[in-house]
Scaffold this motif. Structure first.
Motif, short mmCIF file in Angstrom:
data_model
loop_
_atom_site.label_atom_id
_atom_site.label_comp_id
_atom_site.label_asym_id
_atom_site.label_seq_id
_atom_site.Cartn_x
_atom_site.Cartn_y
_atom_site.Cartn_z
N TRP A 215 -3.56 2.84 -2.62
CA TRP A 215 -4.69 1.88 -2.72
C TRP A 215 -5.97 2.52 -2.89
CZ3 TRP A 215 -1.86 -2.47 -2.99
CH2 TRP A 215 -2.71 -3.68 -3.05
N ILE B 274 -5.66 -2.16 8.81
CA ILE B 274 -4.64 -1.77 7.72
C ILE B 274 -3.55 -0.89 8.60
CG2 ILE B 274 -6.10 -1.75 5.69
CD1 ILE B 274 -5.95 1.68 6.21
N CYS C 291 0.78 -1.17 -0.27
CA CYS C 291 0.15 0.07 0.12
C CYS C 291 0.92 1.16 -0.13
CB CYS C 291 -1.04 -0.09 0.98
SG CYS C 291 -0.22 -0.21 2.88
N GLY D 241 -1.87 -6.37 2.29
CA GLY D 241 -0.83 -5.23 1.64
C GLY D 241 -0.15 -4.31 2.45
#
Length: 853
Positions: free
Chosen positions: A163, A319, A159, A353
């Protein structure tokens, strides 16, 4: 005894061509934060600065420092680099020690031959990650991915390259600790405590790898919970296992299922003379975990079983919490994970990611009882299985499985994010033309590494995955699935079309808090399509999808304040609808993992907590929908039912009522039921036709004879605080809806202080009365108490104190009141606020202050 000397001081960074810098550098850190601290670049998170700063990722950077060395008696001195981002050449006093090409690995270099008494100079040259990835891409051939960036050709946080919720900021730098490790005789190169519990006995099999500087015999001991065991490592041997058995250990449980007992584990390596040469300490938890995927009459379940108990996953996706991950301190992790717990979350999925999360993250998850699922780092792309990528993948996987083995919170490894699904549905085979795409990693390499190094945890090849190659990877009846057609193509009510076994991703967007927008975007005026807003919306057609959701459910916004509030309401409703439906299917469905908990910068996204750490209305909806006990009204087979979900350890018994009411609050019909819901289960109760309305659920019914006590008495505001004087302009008068709009009604289910609502018409079609209420604001320690007494229905009443003080927060949101009811909001603020402003638009909002048209 080994000694680690950190080398974190005195660093500078400059571009390799000397056009930028040198400037002081923080280690650990990265070039972006160093240049920002030196005033050389604007903040990449503000406005569209990101675009003008992409040159940083295409530039080579050099970090340098000097340190004094006075020698050591130890025979070995290593330069220990816990993490270099990413393509690095490390030089000590003019001699190259080695090179790196993987952000997700640690490295060691033999430094002793190159150290000298007095001043030493250490230099780390970072080549452009773009250049490296593009060179590998040119050599191995194109591979499809979700974004036009070469992130799948380099072992770096994907990322970083941008993204659909994150900016393109391709970093470089010494992102983990670095230092000189002096040691002799031998050192513990790897420690893997594998914990099992069976028949009341907890076993810790401590697997170690040693690096030697002599061939003498070594002694290895491990102690935990008052029990100690020891073994001998024969001359020349480099691996050993010592097993400790503990009878009837206190178990580690997920939050909501028991206590999080942890026990210090001490591992010591000794020389033949009995001297301790290295030690290792962690806190472990005794618990068992397995994944139940035994086929049943409905397909293939996907149920986490901890200590023999099936756990319904009330999850969120995680994330990286900042674009620049070195800014995420232990305190920030603690705040974010506490927010997850406060929203009744029990599972975090660490998305593939980003990064393998830190020791702080997992230690806090252990402490809090949060289950964690860690993706291996592959996301939304085809990955080459040739060199140089293949060897890096295997090396990082072995290191990370070993590193995280001690954490009881880590309960599963997933092979990747969406890549097997992508191969099946995203047109990859034609574009690949026979080239490798990662299947060998997910079905052979990674499961073999997990089976070898950590058989105590389950491995699942992908998220989503249905369990067998002959099944579509996103088949609802089998394994785990992602639901994205709803956000991308359909109305959110279509969540109810699915009967999944486990939902690992689904979500709906909304903008961040108003204070977050105002800090990060300087547009004047601010609007949903102003330049800064558009730049901070990374999803393809994101605004159009937000508008589609508004058009289906809510009255048209008149201005940005309406748009901001209504899109946040719609996000909260969409996700809550999905959670409630999926939880109502228990035990068919045994997990929901919302996309996503957090953001890495200020952005319109699917997050419940925005990039500045502020809770969006979705967070409050999560707290309600993820509560241990949930009442929900669901459509089933053309009618409505009441579902009571009990995720607690105790039976849920007691009376419940379901009332049909006019929007005016007038009761029309009512039924009473007795709830008897066993622990960890759900019970579905049919509702009688006079409540659900048969063929026309919006037709008028004759009023039922209900005693006044059936509706709660109104709470009057404190006598000493007069009602707020609201000028007519503060709440625009509702426009009369078209005459053809039918009179709307609703259902209200209640039990033990819990409520569930069912509205027979969409808000855009409801002839709501103009909102009437009395609101008072009273100063209290650390903030204000705002009391709202409803004169009419107030739909999704919410308070946004960050419009007055960016640091202010509120304890509740999205409260629906019937006429005569009251709600109290506690506002936390360290500054003096304008009390009356807390009681009016745009701080105090409800859906029916926006007129239907």
């Amino acid at each position: 005894m080994s000694v680690l000397r950190p080398l974190h001081d005195g660093w500078t960074v400059a571009s390799a061509d000397s056009s930028v810098g040198p400037v002081p550098a923080a280690v650990p850190g990265c070039v972006h934060t160093d240049l920002l601290a030196a005033g050389r670049i604007p903040d990449p998170h503000l406005d569209d600065n990101e675009t003008a700063l992409r040159w940083i990722g295409h530039t080579d950077w050099v970090y340098e420092t000097a340190f004094h060395w006075n020698g050591t008696e130890e025979s070995r001195v290593d330069l220990a680099c816990a993490g270099l981002d990413t393509v690095a050449t490390v030089t000590l006093n003019g001699t190259a020690l080695g090179t790196t090409a993987n952000m997700h690995r640690s490295y060691r270099f033999d430094a002793r031959p190159h150290l000298r008494p007095g001043e030493n100079r250490l230099r780390v040259h970072f080549g452009s990650a773009y250049r490296y990835a593009e060179e590998v891409q040119a050599r191995l051939g194109e591979r499809p991915n979700a974004y036009p960036e070469p992130f799948n050709f380099i072992r770096k946080m994907a990322c970083n390259f941008g993204w659909d919720w994150g900016p393109n900021v391709v970093t470089a730098g010494i992102w983990q600790p670095i230092g000189l490790h002096s040691w002799g005789t031998a050192r513990l190169a790897g420690v893997r405590p594998l914990v099992t519990v069976e028949d009341g006995v907890g076993r810790v099999a401590v697997h170690v790898e040693v690096e030697r500087d002599s061939d003498e015999p070594l002694a290895l001991s491990a102690a935990v919970a008052g029990v100690r065991a020891e073994t001998t490592i024969a001359p020349g041997e480099r691996t050993a296992v010592v097993t400790v058995e503990v009878r009837d250990p206190e178990l580690w449980w997920p939050r909501g299922y028991g206590e999080q007992a942890r026990h210090p584990l001490d591992v010591t390596l000794r020389s033949a003379a009995g001297d301790a040469v290295d030690t290792w300490q962690r806190r472990i938890g005794f618990r068992s975990v397995r994944l139940d995927t035994a086929p049943d009459a409905h397909g293939t379940p996907f149920t986490l079983v901890v200590n023999g108990v099936p756990v319904f996953a009330r999850g969120v996706n995680w994330i990286p919490d900042d674009t620049f991950v070195t800014r995420v301190t232990r305190e920030r992790y603690a705040e974010r994970l506490a927010q997850a717990c406060d929203a009744n979350v029990n599972l975090l999925r660490v998305w593939g990611g980003g990064r393998y999360e830190s020791e702080d993250f997992y230690d806090l998850a252990d402490e809090l009882g949060l289950l964690a699922v860690q993706d291996f780092l592959f996301a939304c792309a085809a990955y080459p299985e040739e060199e140089p990528i293949a060897a890096e993948v295997a090396a990082e996987a072995r290191e990370q499985v070993t590193r995280l083995a001690s954490h009881p919170s880590l309960v599963a490894w997933f092979g990747n994010n969406e890549n097997i699904w992508g191969f099946h549905d995203w047109g990859w085979p034609e574009r690949l033309a026979g080239r490798s795409w990662g299947e060998g990693y997910y079905l052979r390499v990674l499961p073999a590494i997990v089976a070898e190094l950590d058989p105590t945890r389950p491995y699942w090849p992908s998220s989503p995955y249905s369990g067998r190659p002959d099944l579509h990877p996103n088949e609802p009846a089998h394994g785990s699935m992602h639901i994205w057609d709803v956000w991308n193509q359909k109305d959110y009510t279509h969540y109810r079309d699915y009967r999944p076994r486990f939902v690992a991703e689904f979500g709906y967007q909304a903008p961040p808090a108003y204070a977050t927008l105002r800090r990060s975007i300087s547009d004047e005026p601010l609007s949903h399509d102003s330049p800064g807003m558009l730049h901070h919306q990374k999803a393809i057609d994101g605004d159009a999808k937000l508008q589609r959701g508004l058009d289906a459910h809510l009255p048209p916004p008149r201005d940005f304040a309406d748009w901001h509030y209504l899109t946040q309401v719609n996000q909260a409703r969409a996700v809550a609808l999905g959670i409630e439906h999926f939880r109502s299917l228990r035990p068919l469905c045994m997990g929901t993992v919302v996309w996503q908990l957090n953001d890495c910068w200020p952005v319109t996204s699917w997050a419940a907590i925005d990039g500045d750490g502020r809770r969006k209305p979705l967070w409050y909806a999560l707290r309600r929908a993820y509560a241990d006990r949930l009442l929900t009204i669901q459509p089933r087979d053309g009618d409505l039912v009441l579902v009571a979900v009990n995720d607690s350890a105790d039976p849920w018994r007691g009376p419940a009522s379901v009332t049909r009411l006019a929007i005016s609050g007038e009761p029309r019909a009512k039924t009473a039921v007795d709830l008897d819901v066993p622990p960890r289960s759900a019970v579905t109760l049919p509702l009688p036709g006079e409540l659900t309305g048969g063929e026309d659920p919006r037709r008028e019914l004759p009023p039922a004879e209900l005693p006044p006590a059936e509706l709660p008495p109104a709470e009057l505001p404190p006598a000493e605080l007069p009602p707020a004087e609201l000028p007519p302009a503060e709440l625009p008068p509702a426009e009369l809806p078209p005459a053809e709009l039918p009179p709307a009604e609703l259902l209200l289910a209640e039990s033990d202080g819990r409520r569930a609502w069912w509205f027979f018409a969409e808000d855009k079609d409801v002839a709501y009365p103009a909102p009437e209420y009395e609101a008072t604001a009273e100063p209290v320690p650390d903030g204000w108490r705002v009391t709202v007494h409803a004169g009419t229905i107030l739909r999704d009443l919410s308070l946004f104190p960050d419009r007055l003080d960016p640091a202010a927060s509120v304890d509740e949101s999205l409260v629906t009141l019937l006429p005569g009811e009251s709600a109290t909001f506690l506002v936390t603020s360290a500054t003096t606020l304008d009390g009356p402003a807390l009681t009016r638009h745009p701080v105090l909002r409800c859906v029916n202050d926006v007129p239907a048209r």
